[in-house]
Design an enzyme around this catalytic site. Structure first.
Site, PDB file in Angstrom:
ATOM      1  N   GLU A 362       0.830  -1.227   0.000  1.00  0.00           N
ATOM      2  CA  GLU A 362       0.000   0.000   0.000  1.00  0.00           C
ATOM      3  C   GLU A 362       0.856   1.266   0.000  1.00  0.00           C
ATOM      4  OE1 GLU A 362      -3.667  -1.706  -0.494  1.00  0.00           O
ATOM      5  OE2 GLU A 362      -3.302   0.438  -0.355  1.00  0.00           O
TER       6      GLU A 362
HETATM    7  C1  LIG Z   1       2.455  -9.106  -0.198  1.00  0.00           C
HETATM    8  C2  LIG Z   1       2.193  -8.098  -1.263  1.00  0.00           C
HETATM    9  C3  LIG Z   1       0.898  -7.902  -1.719  1.00  0.00           C
HETATM   10  C4  LIG Z   1       0.644  -6.988  -2.740  1.00  0.00           C
HETATM   11  N1  LIG Z   1      -0.629  -6.870  -3.228  1.00  0.00           N
HETATM   12  C5  LIG Z   1      -0.852  -6.105  -4.320  1.00  0.00           C
HETATM   13  C6  LIG Z   1      -2.128  -6.103  -4.961  1.00  0.00           C
HETATM   14  O1  LIG Z   1      -3.075  -6.769  -4.518  1.00  0.00           O
HETATM   15  N2  LIG Z   1      -2.283  -5.365  -6.081  1.00  0.00           N
HETATM   16  C7  LIG Z   1      -1.268  -4.615  -6.604  1.00  0.00           C
HETATM   17  O2  LIG Z   1      -1.486  -3.972  -7.625  1.00  0.00           O
HETATM   18  N3  LIG Z   1      -0.047  -4.583  -6.016  1.00  0.00           N
HETATM   19  C8  LIG Z   1       0.186  -5.317  -4.898  1.00  0.00           C
HETATM   20  N4  LIG Z   1       1.431  -5.327  -4.308  1.00  0.00           N
HETATM   21  C9  LIG Z   1       2.502  -4.519  -4.876  1.00  0.00           C
HETATM   22  C10 LIG Z   1       2.910  -3.356  -3.987  1.00  0.00           C
HETATM   23  O3  LIG Z   1       1.922  -2.367  -4.021  1.00  0.00           O
HETATM   24  C11 LIG Z   1       4.277  -2.863  -4.489  1.00  0.00           C
HETATM   25  O4  LIG Z   1       5.215  -3.877  -4.175  1.00  0.00           O
HETATM   26  C12 LIG Z   1       4.684  -1.558  -3.859  1.00  0.00           C
HETATM   27  O5  LIG Z   1       3.853  -0.518  -4.287  1.00  0.00           O
HETATM   28  C13 LIG Z   1       6.133  -1.185  -4.199  1.00  0.00           C
HETATM   29  O6  LIG Z   1       6.403  -1.332  -5.556  1.00  0.00           O
HETATM   30  P1  LIG Z   1       7.705  -2.160  -6.009  1.00  0.00           P
HETATM   31  O7  LIG Z   1       7.690  -3.427  -5.269  1.00  0.00           O
HETATM   32  O8  LIG Z   1       7.740  -2.199  -7.482  1.00  0.00           O
HETATM   33  O9  LIG Z   1       8.933  -1.306  -5.462  1.00  0.00           O
HETATM   34  P2  LIG Z   1       9.626  -0.037  -6.198  1.00  0.00           P
HETATM   35  O10 LIG Z   1       8.596   0.981  -6.532  1.00  0.00           O
HETATM   36  O11 LIG Z   1      10.512  -0.529  -7.275  1.00  0.00           O
HETATM   37  O12 LIG Z   1      10.521   0.529  -5.015  1.00  0.00           O
HETATM   38  C14 LIG Z   1      11.819   0.013  -4.719  1.00  0.00           C
HETATM   39  C15 LIG Z   1      12.426   0.883  -3.628  1.00  0.00           C
HETATM   40  O13 LIG Z   1      12.547   2.246  -4.103  1.00  0.00           O
HETATM   41  C16 LIG Z   1      11.887   3.123  -3.211  1.00  0.00           C
HETATM   42  N5  LIG Z   1      11.279   4.231  -3.952  1.00  0.00           N
HETATM   43  C17 LIG Z   1      10.508   4.164  -5.069  1.00  0.00           C
HETATM   44  N6  LIG Z   1      10.113   5.390  -5.441  1.00  0.00           N
HETATM   45  C18 LIG Z   1      10.620   6.252  -4.525  1.00  0.00           C
HETATM   46  C19 LIG Z   1      10.568   7.673  -4.344  1.00  0.00           C
HETATM   47  N7  LIG Z   1       9.884   8.456  -5.183  1.00  0.00           N
HETATM   48  N8  LIG Z   1      11.255   8.217  -3.312  1.00  0.00           N
HETATM   49  C20 LIG Z   1      11.955   7.429  -2.456  1.00  0.00           C
HETATM   50  N9  LIG Z   1      12.036   6.087  -2.561  1.00  0.00           N
HETATM   51  C21 LIG Z   1      11.380   5.508  -3.578  1.00  0.00           C
HETATM   52  C22 LIG Z   1      10.807   2.263  -2.544  1.00  0.00           C
HETATM   53  O14 LIG Z   1      10.386   2.824  -1.317  1.00  0.00           O
HETATM   54  C23 LIG Z   1      11.540   0.943  -2.381  1.00  0.00           C
HETATM   55  O15 LIG Z   1      12.328   0.996  -1.228  1.00  0.00           O
HETATM   56  C24 LIG Z   1       1.706  -6.219  -3.277  1.00  0.00           C
HETATM   57  C25 LIG Z   1       3.004  -6.397  -2.802  1.00  0.00           C
HETATM   58  C26 LIG Z   1       3.256  -7.337  -1.817  1.00  0.00           C
HETATM   59  C27 LIG Z   1       4.673  -7.524  -1.350  1.00  0.00           C
END
Ligand SMILES: Cc1cc2nc3c(=O)[nH]c(=O)nc-3n(C[C@H](O)[C@H](O)[C@H](O)COP(=O)(O)OP(=O)(O)OC[C@H]3O[C@@H](n4cnc5c(N)ncnc54)[C@H](O)[C@@H]3O)c2cc1C
Length: 378
Positions: A362
């Site tokens: 989230e």
């Molecule tokens: C158990 C689980 C359930 C989930 N359920 C759903 C679901 O039902 N539907 C769905 O659509 N998604 C779902 N997700 C996805 C989840 O919303 C994403 O994993 C999350 O939004 C982060 O995206 P990412 O993993 O691509 O990380 P990234 O966006 O690649 O981030 C990688 C790192 O960079 C940092 N970062 C990125 N942008 C910035 C910024 N602007 N400033 C500072 N730091 C930054 C992040 O904080 C993180 O530390 C789920 C994830 C998990 C693990």
């Protein structure tokens, strides 16, 4: 839970749910974590009690709980098992999208299925669209009376269980985030396929997988809201999602604290229970302060949501504080158990692994800081 905020009816409902979790979920939580399986039989029993439709409006067959009562229940459930709770409640934000964007006909049709036990997956995240939702690359192209959807969504909670998905796809690439639309997509349509379940650090019983939409044709009537208004719909549901996740983190942290306290009362070292040692008591005191601080923030943000007041900053503060505090509390719970805290037969090992989830889902906690910082510096 704060009983003074609740009516007699609410208290007795929460007690009934606590009783169900103690009898049905507590005995199986470690087994299903170990097996990395959804405890479907018990999930079905919970659904028979209506625990999957707590925040769906009464007029559509749900329990129609106000958001504050809902998050209190989520907290109580997560005290026992957050993975189980996530399976039951993963569809709640998708349902909110339908409530906000759907026509009366869509709501009646969709909620009837959910009330009857259909699972729903929310499909936003993609390979290049994680924190940056505006980078969604999935497309939905209008073709006569249908849209044709293409794209792969990642990390879909309840992804392999879902009967329906709420899919966010670009209907106008030139408009970026203002060109994203939301659709109801049935899981049994030709072209919908699911990847294998992710094997994660924590929440093993929870179901998360990729879902691919390959030339999936949906009726134009499955569009939610107006074309290109999907991003707005996700933004409108973000605050609720964040406060719900914060409540989950509070529940998990409370479960870890309760276990650590009971262990510290039993474990004897240097001729006395370790809870008599000031070093341990101070840790427990800090844990209690961390859980209670987070709880107050969650209830405050939930009350703002119920009152219809602006709450984005409060929701982000609640999510950030509750999940960071949960990670700290679960880490300290492991510490209080010493070597036993590292062993699978003690629940704090699982609490510790699960806690990491809430700093990421989230909106990661970096994103929450961004929201709070931007709001301060507007
Ligand atoms: C158990 C689980 C359930 C989930 N359920 C759903 C679901 O039902 N539907 C769905 O659509 N998604 C779902 N997700 C996805 C989840 O919303 C994403 O994993 C999350 O939004 C982060 O995206 P990412 O993993 O691509 O990380 P990234 O966006 O690649 O981030 C990688 C790192 O960079 C940092 N970062 C990125 N942008 C910035 C910024 N602007 N400033 C500072 N730091 C930054 C992040 O904080 C993180 O530390 C789920 C994830 C998990 C693990």
């Amino acid at each position: 839970m704060k009983q003074y905020l609740l009516t007699e009816d609410q208290i007795s409902f929460i007690d009934m749910v606590k009783d169900f979790f103690a009898k049905e979920v507590l005995p199986i939580r470690a087994e299903y974590d170990e097996k990395e399986e959804v405890p479907m039989e018990v999930i079905k029993k919970a659904m028979d009690m209506g625990l999957h439709i707590l925040d769906i409006p009464e007029e559509y067959g749900g329990a129609g709980l106000d958001f504050l009562t809902y998050v209190m229940l989520v907290e109580e459930m997560c005290k026992v098992d957050d993975a189980f709770t996530s399976i039951l409640n993963a569809g709640s934000i998708a349902c909110k999208v339908v409530e906000l964007g759907g026509t009366e006909e869509q709501k009646n049709m969709f909620y009837r299925k959910v009330v009857e036990g259909a699972f729903v997956g929310m499909c936003i995240t993609e390979a290049d669209a994680g924190s940056d939702v505006s980078a969604i690359a999935a497309t939905a192209v209008r073709d006569g009376g249908e849209y044709v959807i293409d794209g792969t969504k990642l990390f879909v909670s309840n992804g392999s269980l879902a009967d329906h998905y709420i899919v966010f796809a670009s209907t106008d690439k030139s408009k970026g985030s203002r060109g994203i639309s939301a659709f109801i997509v049935d899981a049994d349509l030709p072209g919908v396929s699911r990847g294998k379940r992710e094997s994660k650090l924590g929440c093993h019983a929870g179901d998360t997988c990729a879902v691919t939409f390959d030339h999936v044709r949906v009726p134009a009537g499955n569009l939610l809201g107006k074309e290109n208004e999907g991003f707005k719909l996700t933004m409108q549901t973000l605050d609720r999602g964040r406060v719900k996740v914060a409540a989950m983190a509070v529940g998990l942290a409370q479960g870890a604290l309760d276990y650590a306290v009971s262990y510290a009362k039993e474990r004897v070292q240097f001729g006395q229970p370790i809870c008599r040692l000031q070093g341990v008591q101070f840790m427990l005191a800090d844990m209690e302060a961390a859980v209670e601080t987070a709880r107050q923030m969650v209830y405050h943000a939930a009350a703002l949501i119920d009152s219809g007041m602006p709450c984005s900053r409060a929701a982000s503060i609640a999510k950030l504080t509750a999940s960071d505090n949960c990670m700290k509390v679960c880490t300290d719970a492991v510490q209080i158990l010493g070597g036993y805290g590292l062993c699978r037969e003690y629940p704090v090992e699982r609490f510790f692994r699960n806690a990491k989830t809430y700093q990421i889902v989230e909106g990661t906690n970096q994103i929450q800081r961004m929201v709070i910082g931007r709001d301060l510096c507007r």
